[in-house]
Design an enzyme around this catalytic site. Sequence first.
Site, mmCIF file in Angstrom:
data_model
loop_
_atom_site.group_PDB
_atom_site.id
_atom_site.type_symbol
_atom_site.label_atom_id
_atom_site.label_comp_id
_atom_site.label_asym_id
_atom_site.label_seq_id
_atom_site.Cartn_x
_atom_site.Cartn_y
_atom_site.Cartn_z
ATOM 1 N N LEU A 152 10.787 1.328 7.249
ATOM 2 C CA LEU A 152 10.856 1.726 5.909
ATOM 3 C C LEU A 152 10.882 2.785 4.834
ATOM 4 O O LEU A 152 11.393 3.780 6.028
ATOM 5 C CB LEU A 152 8.775 2.439 5.853
ATOM 6 C CG LEU A 152 8.725 2.301 4.582
ATOM 7 C CD1 LEU A 152 7.662 0.856 4.245
ATOM 8 C CD2 LEU A 152 6.722 3.029 4.595
ATOM 9 N N LYS A 166 6.835 -1.774 2.051
ATOM 10 C CA LYS A 166 5.458 -1.172 2.519
ATOM 11 C C LYS A 166 3.630 -1.854 2.311
ATOM 12 O O LYS A 166 2.894 -1.999 1.541
ATOM 13 C CB LYS A 166 5.276 -0.053 1.657
ATOM 14 C CG LYS A 166 4.205 0.726 2.766
ATOM 15 C CD LYS A 166 3.675 2.108 2.135
ATOM 16 C CE LYS A 166 3.238 3.323 3.399
ATOM 17 N NZ LYS A 166 3.097 3.182 4.097
ATOM 18 N N GLU A 196 11.652 2.782 14.154
ATOM 19 C CA GLU A 196 11.109 3.573 13.749
ATOM 20 C C GLU A 196 9.990 3.448 14.477
ATOM 21 O O GLU A 196 9.262 2.659 15.768
ATOM 22 C CB GLU A 196 10.307 3.401 12.830
ATOM 23 C CG GLU A 196 9.414 1.787 11.912
ATOM 24 C CD GLU A 196 9.317 1.897 10.629
ATOM 25 O OE1 GLU A 196 9.617 2.736 9.707
ATOM 26 O OE2 GLU A 196 9.906 0.516 10.497
ATOM 27 N N TYR A 236 0.394 -1.485 0.102
ATOM 28 C CA TYR A 236 0.378 0.124 -0.307
ATOM 29 C C TYR A 236 0.864 1.171 0.158
ATOM 30 O O TYR A 236 1.844 1.247 0.374
ATOM 31 C CB TYR A 236 -1.451 -0.177 1.969
ATOM 32 C CG TYR A 236 -0.647 0.410 2.412
ATOM 33 C CD1 TYR A 236 0.547 -0.518 3.197
ATOM 34 C CD2 TYR A 236 -0.504 1.420 3.180
ATOM 35 C CE1 TYR A 236 1.103 -0.234 4.511
ATOM 36 C CE2 TYR A 236 -0.571 2.011 4.115
ATOM 37 C CZ TYR A 236 1.046 0.764 5.048
ATOM 38 O OH TYR A 236 1.205 1.278 6.086
ATOM 39 N N ARG A 251 -7.800 -20.901 -1.440
ATOM 40 C CA ARG A 251 -6.758 -20.402 -0.764
ATOM 41 C C ARG A 251 -5.753 -21.300 -0.217
ATOM 42 O O ARG A 251 -6.030 -22.851 -0.543
ATOM 43 C CB ARG A 251 -7.840 -20.663 0.383
ATOM 44 C CG ARG A 251 -6.445 -20.745 1.809
ATOM 45 C CD ARG A 251 -6.799 -20.429 3.678
ATOM 46 N NE ARG A 251 -5.876 -19.422 4.442
ATOM 47 C CZ ARG A 251 -5.585 -20.376 5.597
ATOM 48 N NH1 ARG A 251 -5.103 -22.264 4.834
ATOM 49 N NH2 ARG A 251 -4.190 -19.936 6.392
ATOM 50 N N ARG A 274 8.299 4.323 -4.843
ATOM 51 C CA ARG A 274 8.466 2.984 -3.792
ATOM 52 C C ARG A 274 7.676 1.728 -3.519
ATOM 53 O O ARG A 274 8.061 0.681 -3.777
ATOM 54 C CB ARG A 274 7.902 3.807 -2.327
ATOM 55 C CG ARG A 274 8.253 2.322 -1.296
ATOM 56 C CD ARG A 274 8.340 3.482 0.748
ATOM 57 N NE ARG A 274 6.793 3.987 0.323
ATOM 58 C CZ ARG A 274 6.751 4.614 0.631
ATOM 59 N NH1 ARG A 274 7.352 4.945 2.069
ATOM 60 N NH2 ARG A 274 5.683 5.309 1.368
HETATM 61 N N1 PDD Z 1 2.143 5.313 7.944
HETATM 62 N N2 PDD Z 1 7.470 3.795 9.106
HETATM 63 C C1 PDD Z 1 6.056 2.902 9.014
HETATM 64 C C2 PDD Z 1 6.056 1.603 9.498
HETATM 65 C C3 PDD Z 1 5.112 3.522 8.202
HETATM 66 O O1 PDD Z 1 3.828 2.714 8.232
HETATM 67 C C4 PDD Z 1 5.333 4.388 7.320
HETATM 68 C C5 PDD Z 1 4.070 5.186 6.924
HETATM 69 C C6 PDD Z 1 6.265 5.638 7.287
HETATM 70 C C7 PDD Z 1 6.848 6.701 7.217
HETATM 71 O O2 PDD Z 1 6.415 7.323 5.576
HETATM 72 P P1 PDD Z 1 6.038 7.690 4.440
HETATM 73 O O3 PDD Z 1 7.052 9.346 5.495
HETATM 74 O O4 PDD Z 1 6.231 7.959 3.252
HETATM 75 O O5 PDD Z 1 4.419 8.099 4.942
HETATM 76 C C8 PDD Z 1 7.246 4.670 8.270
HETATM 77 C C9 PDD Z 1 1.324 5.718 6.662
HETATM 78 C C10 PDD Z 1 0.810 6.779 6.513
HETATM 79 C C11 PDD Z 1 0.710 4.563 6.749
HETATM 80 O O6 PDD Z 1 0.495 3.574 7.010
HETATM 81 O O7 PDD Z 1 -0.622 4.881 7.266
#
Ligand code: PDD
Length: 286
Positions: free
Chosen positions: A206, A150, A182, A33, A101, A52
């Site tokens: 990420l 992601k 993170e 996503y 499945r 990405r």
């Molecule tokens: N999340 N680390 C993780 C684990 C994340 O899920 C996200 C983003 C980030 C920041 O990435 P970016 O700057 O590209 O948004 C770092 C999104 C916003 C979400 O899951 O809603």
Amino acid sequence: MIRTVYLNGTYLPENEAKVSIFDRGFLFADGVYEVTSVLGGKLIDFQGHALRLARSLSELGMRNPIETADLLEVHRELVRVNDIDEGLIYLQITRGAAADRDFAYPSEDTLPTIVLFTQNKPGLADSPVAKVGIKVISIADQRWGRRDIKTVQLLYPSMGKMMAKAAGCDDAWMVEDGAVTEGTSNNAYIVKDGKIITRHLSNDILHGITRAAVLRFAREAQMEVEERAFTVAEAQNADEAFFTSASAFVMPVVELDGQAIGAGIPGPVAIRLREIYLDESRKIAI
Ligand code: PDD
């Protein structure tokens, strides 16, 4: 208001968009996503998110069902028909619905499922939360080892948010081998003696699109940046802390595990970086 969403090439009302019970996103979290923010009706960092996305798909051997130019058009059309001035666009691509499945991937001719929807968030940029900062707790990082992809496997981050809520906080920073990886859905930073410190890129985190932009703007503004792991104790003794994500931009963090960071209020570096990020991103939004 009933949103218009996008599903497999078609725009339709949200309550008419249906996917199969055999979809691998549903059965195996076999999907990726992106979340792209919208400010002033324009997309922030679209190219970064598209790049990405392509990388996540490629790392999982998943077919990309849409050209970047077409993806841009879908984003823009959803912003237009849903009349979004400030908000988010959620995009998900899964390996599609197999006939049954089965752990093994389905045959090559199985079409991926692609879904996009908008989230209207008036006042996203002028967030009152950013003015007071947020409180985080630290928790063990119990996710898998490919956090650079992601994927939609977000159960542990959801559990982390609930642990934070139970502790009267807003979010959790995850810790592995004594260092912060993170946040549950954001990249983590501390500031010490004017230096911005954030974990180096690897499979452990990420590769945030907001992170890349913020570090670029920080360096352009002659701020010192160090990309390395830091501990919870270091964060608690830092002058300030913050996190970045597409949905929160630059968000000050004022408390970690019950201990105030710096003066316990949003710090000047975080405040300045939030301003720079919002100003510069608006200028290049498409
Ligand atoms: N999340 N680390 C993780 C684990 C994340 O899920 C996200 C983003 C980030 C920041 O990435 P970016 O700057 O590209 O948004 C770092 C999104 C916003 C979400 O899951 O809603």
